[in-house]
Design a protein around this motif. Structure first.
Motif, PDB file in Angstrom:
ATOM      1  N   GLY A  59      63.148  45.505  12.315  1.00  0.00           N
ATOM      2  CA  GLY A  59      63.592  44.380  13.122  1.00  0.00           C
ATOM      3  C   GLY A  59      65.094  44.282  13.232  1.00  0.00           C
ATOM      4  O   GLY A  59      65.616  43.392  13.908  1.00  0.00           O
ATOM      5  N   LEU A  60      65.789  45.210  12.570  1.00  0.00           N
ATOM      6  CA  LEU A  60      67.251  45.212  12.598  1.00  0.00           C
ATOM      7  C   LEU A  60      67.810  46.338  13.462  1.00  0.00           C
ATOM      8  O   LEU A  60      69.014  46.390  13.722  1.00  0.00           O
ATOM      9  CB  LEU A  60      67.795  45.350  11.171  1.00  0.00           C
ATOM     10  CG  LEU A  60      67.346  44.258  10.189  1.00  0.00           C
ATOM     11  CD1 LEU A  60      67.856  44.571   8.785  1.00  0.00           C
ATOM     12  CD2 LEU A  60      67.824  42.887  10.650  1.00  0.00           C
ATOM     13  N   TYR A  85      68.688  36.030  15.794  1.00  0.00           N
ATOM     14  CA  TYR A  85      68.980  36.584  17.121  1.00  0.00           C
ATOM     15  C   TYR A  85      67.737  36.653  18.007  1.00  0.00           C
ATOM     16  O   TYR A  85      67.695  37.413  18.970  1.00  0.00           O
ATOM     17  CB  TYR A  85      69.605  37.973  16.963  1.00  0.00           C
ATOM     18  CG  TYR A  85      70.890  37.954  16.174  1.00  0.00           C
ATOM     19  CD1 TYR A  85      72.063  37.436  16.722  1.00  0.00           C
ATOM     20  CD2 TYR A  85      70.924  38.417  14.856  1.00  0.00           C
ATOM     21  CE1 TYR A  85      73.237  37.397  15.987  1.00  0.00           C
ATOM     22  CE2 TYR A  85      72.091  38.386  14.111  1.00  0.00           C
ATOM     23  CZ  TYR A  85      73.250  37.871  14.689  1.00  0.00           C
ATOM     24  OH  TYR A  85      74.418  37.822  13.951  1.00  0.00           O
ATOM     25  N   PRO A  88      62.702  40.003  17.341  1.00  0.00           N
ATOM     26  CA  PRO A  88      63.255  41.353  17.188  1.00  0.00           C
ATOM     27  C   PRO A  88      62.553  42.394  18.054  1.00  0.00           C
ATOM     28  O   PRO A  88      63.166  43.390  18.438  1.00  0.00           O
ATOM     29  CB  PRO A  88      63.058  41.643  15.699  1.00  0.00           C
ATOM     30  CG  PRO A  88      61.920  40.766  15.282  1.00  0.00           C
ATOM     31  CD  PRO A  88      62.052  39.521  16.103  1.00  0.00           C
ATOM     32  N   ARG A  91      64.003  41.962  21.460  1.00  0.00           N
ATOM     33  CA  ARG A  91      65.426  42.293  21.392  1.00  0.00           C
ATOM     34  C   ARG A  91      65.655  43.787  21.561  1.00  0.00           C
ATOM     35  O   ARG A  91      66.565  44.214  22.268  1.00  0.00           O
ATOM     36  CB  ARG A  91      66.004  41.808  20.064  1.00  0.00           C
ATOM     37  CG  ARG A  91      67.487  42.098  19.886  1.00  0.00           C
ATOM     38  CD  ARG A  91      67.948  41.694  18.492  1.00  0.00           C
ATOM     39  NE  ARG A  91      69.343  42.032  18.275  1.00  0.00           N
ATOM     40  CZ  ARG A  91      69.925  42.099  17.083  1.00  0.00           C
ATOM     41  NH1 ARG A  91      69.201  41.836  15.988  1.00  0.00           N
ATOM     42  NH2 ARG A  91      71.198  42.424  16.953  1.00  0.00           N
TER      43      ARG A  91
END
Length: 299
Positions: A59-60, A85, A88, A91
């Motif tokens: 997720g990063l 943010y 994820p 994103r």
């Protein structure tokens, strides 16, 4: 009405192959579906035991080889919580998902925290969400982002607001036997819960009856105090239940305290009238009895 029993063969990808998604994936694999998913960290022993292909997604950062891994996917379940943010998955992979040629259905697993505190009142999906926590606000934003991402396409996105999940290996019986069960006494506080296999049934029913943008409360038919569940489990095991701990003096994690900060009952008529679902475990009693029967049969 169990028309989902005749679901045509498809390909399921679960972003977040945890307790709920792994149970669903195994059920669909038994129907000759292709199944795969992600975990933050890959445990090879678990992967070998389940025989479900698992890919790393923290997720990063983007998942490696996403376009290749998702190429034939027809159904997606998204169960990774949003962060600072946003969601994820969207994103990093919204464009990848929108480009999938065979994708038909997306299930986003959310939380009743989007409703906020209702002081014990019953809440229906058509009522305006009013999250009071950061967790609830992030989930509501993620719900809307998933639906918006596929507006105007042939992909149907549904939102499922899951109450407290229990099932084999994760339940009050196990907690009592391990000595970790606690009764937190907060007068008037109630929760719904849902058996993990009823969640799978609801998701499969939605696959058979897609409705883009629709949200569903996923819960049993009896909201009650968490202590009621512990006491009933203790009765099944012929054990003494733990002594209640007053809420004000209980040591709770920030996540647990956020659950106790809100109180609501979930209206579950929509999963029945629109999806045709009959819960196998309409209350915790049926669910715990079945779990205990299976535990004793396996002993």
């Amino acid at each position: 009405m169990n028309e989902f029993n005749s679901l045509p063969k498809g390909s399921l990808f679960c972003f977040g192959l945890g307790f709920t998604c792994a149970r669903l994936a195994r059920r669909l694999r038994e129907r000759s579906w292709t199944v795969a998913g992600t975990r933050r960290h890959i445990d090879r022993s678990v992967q070998d035991a389940d025989s479900i292909p698992v890919h790393a997604f923290t997720g990063l950062a983007p998942m490696e080889r996403a376009a290749q891994l998702l190429a034939d996917v027809t159904h997606i379940v998204a169960s990774i919580p949003p962060g600072e943010y946003g969601d994820p998955i969207l994103r990093f992979h919204e464009a990848d998902l929108r480009a999938l040629p065979n994708l038909k259905w997306v299930g986003y697993l959310s939380t009743p925290a989007v409703y906020g505190d209702r002081q014990g009142a019953t809440v229906h999906e058509d009522e305006q969400p009013n999250p009071g926590s950061v967790r609830g606000k992030r989930r509501l934003a993620a719900e809307r982002a998933w639906v918006s991402a596929f507006d105007g396409t042939g992909v149907s996105v549904q939102v499922f607001r899951l109450s407290g999940i229990y099932g084999p290996g994760r339940n009050a019986l196990e907690q009592l036997r391990a000595g970790t069960a606690r009764i937190i006494d907060k007068p008037g506080q109630v929760f719904n819960r849902i058996h993990v296999d009823d969640i799978g049934t609801i998701l499969m029913a939605s696959m058979a009856r897609p409705a883009h943008g629709r949200s569903y409360n996923v819960a049993d038919d009896e909201a009650c105090a968490s202590g009621d569940v512990i006491r009933y489990a203790a009765e099944l095991l012929s054990m003494e239940p733990p002594v209640p701990i007053p809420y004000d003096s209980a040591e709770l994690s920030p996540m647990a305290r956020s659950f106790y900060a809100e109180c609501k009952r979930l209206d579950t008529s929509r999963i029945k009238t629109e999806l045709g679902v009959e819960l196998a475990y309409p209350t915790y009693r049926e669910g715990l009895r079945r779990i205990l029967d299976d535990m004793e049969a396996a002993a």
